[in-house]
Design a protein around this motif. Structure first.
Motif: not given
Length: 202
Positions: A90-110
């Motif tokens: 849903m979020m990908v389809k809504a064009n979420t920003n995939v460059e935002l990071v978690t509190r450990f500095g990883g992107v979503g695929i991390t």
């Protein structure tokens, strides 16, 4: 109802997935991006409680899907960490920003790679331009996380193959200069070691 009461009721409706109530509060002019004390927005609260009808409505209504709470969660990153494939889609389809990071500095695929969420890793690799070689604050790429932070089993092997197929650099070292191949050998993951060797790792 005061503005503060309106916001509290709106956020509560989101937590409960009450779309009719959400529509009512939006009609009353509530701030779609209002936050609670943990800086969580309505769309994040709906997402965290698996109320995807409410998530879909809030996307349609114009909520900011990328706002992060005090622990860096937004709907997309929450989905990636917790294996929520439908939410991630849903979020990908809504064009979420995939460059935002978690509190450990990883992107979503991390975290998705680390935790063995094969379907989510596949979704991100095939439908987004997410950085497969992003390095987090620990100095780890998704490939390194997939090796050292799980059990080396079939799901991890599948993820590592997918990462490599989509451009993961098998030569990128951790912050101590240790290669993915060395890390796999240290863990005793012979299947992963073989996958890396076949990809040209040294």
């Amino acid at each position: 109802m005061s503005d503060n009461q309106l916001v509290q009721s709106f956020l509560e409706a989101a937590s409960q997935g009450d779309v009719a109530a959400l529509q009512s509060y939006v009609a009353q002019g509530v701030d779609l991006n209002a936050r609670n004390k943990q800086k969580r927005t309505a769309i994040l609260l709906a997402a965290m409680n698996d109320h995807y009808d409410a998530v879909a409505y809030l996307i349609e209504a114009g909520a900011d899907i990328d706002l992060q709470d005090e622990t860096c969660f937004n709907p997309f990153l929450f989905g990636c960490v917790n294996g929520k494939l439908e939410l991630v889609k849903m979020m990908v389809k809504a064009n979420t920003n995939v460059e935002l990071v978690t509190r450990f500095g990883g992107v979503g695929i991390t975290p998705a790679s680390e935790k063995g969420h094969v379907e989510i890793v596949h979704e991100l690799l095939t439908t987004t331009d997410i950085n497969v070689n992003h390095t987090n604050t620990c100095g780890w790429t998704p490939l390194i996380e997939a090796i050292i932070l799980n059990d080396g089993g079939e799901r991890q092997q599948t993820i590592i193959k997918m990462l490599i197929e989509h451009g993961a650099n098998v030569h990128m070292v951790d912050k101590y200069g240790v290669t993915p191949l060395t890390l796999a050998r240290q863990k005793g993951y012979t299947e992963i070691e073989q996958i890396l060797l076949e990809a040209g790792a040294k």
